[in-house]
Design a protein around this motif. Structure first.
Motif, PDB file in Angstrom:
ATOM      1  N   PHE A  43       0.828  -1.212   0.000  1.00  0.00           N
ATOM      2  CA  PHE A  43       0.000   0.000   0.000  1.00  0.00           C
ATOM      3  C   PHE A  43       0.862   1.262   0.000  1.00  0.00           C
ATOM      4  CE2 PHE A  43      -3.237  -3.013   1.217  1.00  0.00           C
ATOM      5  CZ  PHE A  43      -4.327  -2.549   0.519  1.00  0.00           C
ATOM      6  N   MET A  62      -0.797  -9.076  -5.517  1.00  0.00           N
ATOM      7  CA  MET A  62       0.383  -8.351  -5.020  1.00  0.00           C
ATOM      8  C   MET A  62       0.612  -8.627  -3.546  1.00  0.00           C
ATOM      9  SD  MET A  62       0.280  -4.548  -6.496  1.00  0.00           S
ATOM     10  CE  MET A  62      -0.344  -4.386  -8.121  1.00  0.00           C
ATOM     11  N   CYS A  94      -7.241   4.802  -1.026  1.00  0.00           N
ATOM     12  CA  CYS A  94      -6.157   4.864  -2.021  1.00  0.00           C
ATOM     13  C   CYS A  94      -6.696   5.260  -3.396  1.00  0.00           C
ATOM     14  CB  CYS A  94      -5.456   3.511  -2.153  1.00  0.00           C
ATOM     15  SG  CYS A  94      -4.595   2.994  -0.672  1.00  0.00           S
ATOM     16  N   VAL A  95      -7.818   4.674  -3.816  1.00  0.00           N
ATOM     17  CA  VAL A  95      -8.298   4.871  -5.183  1.00  0.00           C
ATOM     18  C   VAL A  95      -8.995   6.216  -5.337  1.00  0.00           C
ATOM     19  CG1 VAL A  95      -9.662   3.915  -7.055  1.00  0.00           C
ATOM     20  CG2 VAL A  95      -8.741   2.421  -5.323  1.00  0.00           C
ATOM     21  N   VAL A 114      -8.623   0.532   0.720  1.00  0.00           N
ATOM     22  CA  VAL A 114      -8.565   0.483  -0.742  1.00  0.00           C
ATOM     23  C   VAL A 114      -9.245   1.720  -1.329  1.00  0.00           C
ATOM     24  CG1 VAL A 114      -9.422  -0.728  -2.782  1.00  0.00           C
ATOM     25  CG2 VAL A 114      -8.369  -2.017  -0.921  1.00  0.00           C
ATOM     26  N   LEU A 115     -10.421   2.072  -0.782  1.00  0.00           N
ATOM     27  CA  LEU A 115     -11.129   3.252  -1.284  1.00  0.00           C
ATOM     28  C   LEU A 115     -10.331   4.523  -1.045  1.00  0.00           C
ATOM     29  CD1 LEU A 115     -14.961   3.265  -0.619  1.00  0.00           C
ATOM     30  CD2 LEU A 115     -13.717   3.578  -2.739  1.00  0.00           C
ATOM     31  N   LEU A 173       1.983   1.720  -3.577  1.00  0.00           N
ATOM     32  CA  LEU A 173       0.873   2.149  -4.424  1.00  0.00           C
ATOM     33  C   LEU A 173       0.483   3.597  -4.140  1.00  0.00           C
ATOM     34  CD1 LEU A 173      -1.390  -1.023  -4.394  1.00  0.00           C
ATOM     35  CD2 LEU A 173      -0.078  -0.107  -6.305  1.00  0.00           C
ATOM     36  N   ASP A 215      -6.989   7.670  -8.367  1.00  0.00           N
ATOM     37  CA  ASP A 215      -5.683   7.150  -8.763  1.00  0.00           C
ATOM     38  C   ASP A 215      -5.919   6.024  -9.764  1.00  0.00           C
ATOM     39  OD1 ASP A 215      -3.207   6.112  -9.103  1.00  0.00           O
ATOM     40  OD2 ASP A 215      -2.855   5.612  -7.001  1.00  0.00           O
ATOM     41  N   ARG A 245       2.596   5.848  -3.283  1.00  0.00           N
ATOM     42  CA  ARG A 245       3.811   6.647  -3.487  1.00  0.00           C
ATOM     43  C   ARG A 245       4.311   7.237  -2.171  1.00  0.00           C
ATOM     44  NH1 ARG A 245       0.165   7.617  -7.220  1.00  0.00           N
ATOM     45  NH2 ARG A 245       0.574   6.793  -9.294  1.00  0.00           N
ATOM     46  N   ARG A 289     -11.363  -2.623   3.214  1.00  0.00           N
ATOM     47  CA  ARG A 289     -12.244  -1.962   2.238  1.00  0.00           C
ATOM     48  C   ARG A 289     -12.067  -0.431   2.243  1.00  0.00           C
ATOM     49  NH1 ARG A 289     -18.372  -3.907   2.266  1.00  0.00           N
ATOM     50  NH2 ARG A 289     -17.583  -5.896   1.520  1.00  0.00           N
ATOM     51  N   PHE A 297      -4.056   2.604  -9.618  1.00  0.00           N
ATOM     52  CA  PHE A 297      -4.279   1.630  -8.552  1.00  0.00           C
ATOM     53  C   PHE A 297      -4.888   0.351  -9.130  1.00  0.00           C
ATOM     54  CE2 PHE A 297      -6.094  -0.284  -4.798  1.00  0.00           C
ATOM     55  CZ  PHE A 297      -5.159   0.012  -3.820  1.00  0.00           C
ATOM     56  N   PRO A 298      -4.349  -0.810  -8.736  1.00  0.00           N
ATOM     57  CA  PRO A 298      -4.812  -2.067  -9.341  1.00  0.00           C
ATOM     58  C   PRO A 298      -6.180  -2.495  -8.820  1.00  0.00           C
ATOM     59  CG  PRO A 298      -3.186  -2.525  -7.645  1.00  0.00           C
ATOM     60  CD  PRO A 298      -3.267  -1.038  -7.762  1.00  0.00           C
ATOM     61  N   ARG A 353       4.832  -5.882  -7.141  1.00  0.00           N
ATOM     62  CA  ARG A 353       4.237  -5.044  -8.198  1.00  0.00           C
ATOM     63  C   ARG A 353       4.644  -5.546  -9.571  1.00  0.00           C
ATOM     64  NH1 ARG A 353       0.780  -2.067 -10.099  1.00  0.00           N
ATOM     65  NH2 ARG A 353       0.840   0.173 -10.385  1.00  0.00           N
ATOM     66  N   ALA A 360      -0.839  -8.086 -11.306  1.00  0.00           N
ATOM     67  CA  ALA A 360      -1.570  -6.886 -11.712  1.00  0.00           C
ATOM     68  C   ALA A 360      -2.730  -6.604 -10.775  1.00  0.00           C
ATOM     69  CB  ALA A 360      -2.086  -7.055 -13.145  1.00  0.00           C
ATOM     70  N   LEU A 372      -4.523  -6.465  -6.787  1.00  0.00           N
ATOM     71  CA  LEU A 372      -4.132  -6.178  -5.413  1.00  0.00           C
ATOM     72  C   LEU A 372      -3.970  -7.446  -4.569  1.00  0.00           C
ATOM     73  CD1 LEU A 372      -3.428  -3.974  -3.457  1.00  0.00           C
ATOM     74  CD2 LEU A 372      -5.853  -3.704  -2.948  1.00  0.00           C
TER      75      LEU A 372
END
Lengths: 286, 254
Positions: A35, A226, A165-166, A162-163, A38, B83, A40, A159, B86-87, A217, A221, A223
């Motif tokens: 994480f 990974m 991050c995205v 992940v959100l 991902l 992002d 950075r 959960r 992000f995978p 990584r 491909a 999560l």
């Protein structure tokens, strides 16, 4: 000379303890590293690990080589720097990476200075590079507790993490989990660095967190893929590093991190997700 | 019933030192209303929408959301902080729209999965469910975001320039989704710049230039007298397909 892969662990208790400690570390630190990579935040991890040093050193000055004291000192200092650098980045014109670099240089110098005030060079080496072959019961319990905490946290926070991050704005609007998830994530990174610092030292604890993550990584491909690959890479590096250090009579902390580094370099060449030689290999096959 | 009410509202950027980007907003949006917000760049359209979900600095006044909280409002920003590297796959990304039902722990289940698939089908992406979001085109990503907004099942939906960076075919499909929302009785507030589109689909319009210039039935708002009051040189209609149409309003109803 024949190389027996099991004998060192069967024969010596200190090798078994080292293995148990590294397994615990490999289960918890690399997924956090995934994480961090991902998001950075690799550099941030680096500076937090250095920030642990002055905290642990202050505890060392106050209480000698006591594990609970040094772990607590490291935890407080690591969290303080994580929060402070975020604050400095918001309050000044410096970008976060610049303020992190400044903090970690200061921490490192301060830590080395503090340890030298009372300890010997041997103490300094232990703190910087760890004593994976000298893990006592206390240290193993700490590593086990850190790994357990990390896994439970992942089960609870996966959960929203992940959100976060995205699409952080979306998470902010649909739930109040955003802030708590981010802060507890940082706390957990520091906790793992403090745990890793027992085994690998402050300088190398980041290695077992980030190198397997970067490696993963390059192999997967998705999560979940990974996360699994990173744990596998961590375990592989630990065992390989311990064996190499045993047979070649090399310091074990650096051997483990170098094994993780070798795994990364090989993956950078042939990893299916963007490895350098992958297009070449495909052409040769096709 | 009122969905949103503004009382002397002034909104600014969090780092803008309290200087409002839009002010003197007084008025209300009725339940089930379809409202277009128009204005030149920098008119405060985005700030107004952000303010409704509490993501802008409220400098003065107050915004009422009678009987609802911010969690009941779905907001699709113009440039989401997503992002794309992000995978995560399209299916999982869209499923986040069910957050209010599922929270952090509840299982998606067969019913949830069916809802996600239905939403993907509605925006024409049923075949791309397994693809990572990083592999989508701009138009496909906007469809994905609409699918997630469908799943949010929100009574109030805010869209900031939803058709700006999107091809004509996608725009056509997504306008249909928007009309579905209207049929379902949802309130939609959308920042737009295409006058023809607004005249065709939006019964009500708000013309903004740092403050409201006109607010009411689209036919009364989009008249030369109002449009001329936009600062000179600012084109509010930059649509690729339809030339700027600043002439008298001919038809307002769809």
């Amino acid at each position: 000379m024949t190389v027996d892969l099991l004998a060192p662990f069967a024969e010596f208790a200190f090798m078994r303890r080292a293995l148990v400690g590294c397994v615990a570390l490999s289960i918890s630190a690399p997924p956090l590293g995934v994480f961090l990579v991902l998001r950075r935040m690799s550099l941030m991890t680096d500076s937090m690990s250095h920030a642990i040093l002055p905290g642990a050193a202050l505890a060392f000055l106050a209480a000698g080589l006591s594990l609970p004291a040094m772990a607590a000192g490291g935890l407080v200092a690591g969290l303080a720097v994580a929060l402070l650098s975020g604050f400095v980045a918001r309050a000044t014109i410096l970008r976060e990476d610049a303020s992190l670099a400044a903090f970690y240089l200061i921490s490192l110098a301060l830590g080395v200075m503090l340890v030298s005030l009372r300890g010997s060079n041997v103490d300094l080496l232990h703190i910087l590079f760890g004593t994976v072959l000298g893990l006592d019961d206390q240290a193993l319990i700490l590593l086990g507790a850190v790994a357990t905490t990390t896994l439970v946290w992942f089960a609870v926070a996966y959960r929203p993490l992940v959100l976060e991050c995205v699409d952080p704005l979306f998470l902010r609007l649909v739930s109040r989990a955003s802030g708590p998830v981010h802060l507890s994530f940082l706390a957990l990174v520091v906790l793992n660095l403090v745990g890793g610092f027992q085994a690998l030292g402050t300088m190398l604890a980041v290695g077992i967190m980030l190198l397997p993550a970067v490696t993963a990584r390059l192999w997967s491909a998705t999560l979940p893929g990974m996360l699994a690959t990173s744990v596998l890479a961590g375990l592989l590096s630990s065992v390989a590093g311990l064996l190499v250090s045993y047979y070649a009579d090399l310091p074990s902390g650096p051997a483990i991190v170098l094994a993780a580094g070798a795994l990364y370099l090989v993956s950078a060449l042939i990893g299916p997700q963007g490895g350098v030689f992958v297009p070449v290999l495909r052409r040769a096959r096709g | 019933m009122t969905a949103l009410a503004f009382h002397g509202v002034a909104l600014g950027h969090p780092g803008g030192g309290g200087r409002p980007a839009v002010e003197d907003v007084d008025g209300s949006v009725a339940d089930g209303e379809l409202l277009a917000v128009l204005g030149p760049n920098g008119a405060g359209k985005s700030t107004l929408l952000r303010g409704i979900v509490g993501d802008a600095l409220l400098v003065a006044g107050r915004i009422e959301r009678p009987g609802r909280t911010i969690a009941d409002i779905a907001y699709l920003p113009q440039r989401p902080e997503i992002d794309r590297t992000f995978p995560i796959g399209v299916f999982d990304f869209v499923a986040a729209g069910l957050w209010r039902r599922l929270g952090a722990f509840r299982r998606l289940g067969a019913a949830g999965a069916a809802r996600v698939e239905a939403a993907l089908g509605r925006v024409g992406l049923a075949d791309l469910a397994g693809r990572p979001i990083g592999a989508l085109s701009g138009g496909q990503m906007q469809r994905v975001l609409f699918a997630r907004t469908i799943l949010q099942d929100a009574p109030v939906i805010l869209l900031d320039e939803p058709f700006t960076a999107v091809d004509a075919h996608t725009t056509q499909d997504l306008v249909q989704v928007l009309l579905d929302w209207r049929r379902e009785g949802r309130t939609v507030v959308a920042a737009l710049h295409d006058l023809a589109q607004v005249r065709a689909h939006f019964p009500r319009a708000l013309l903004l230039a740092g403050r409201p210039i006109a607010w009411g039935a689209t036919a009364d708002v989009l008249v030369p007298a109002h449009l001329d009051r936009m600062r000179p040189g600012d084109a509010i209609c930059q649509h690729d397909h339809a030339p700027p149409d600043l002439g008298p309003v001919r038809s307002a109803a769809p």
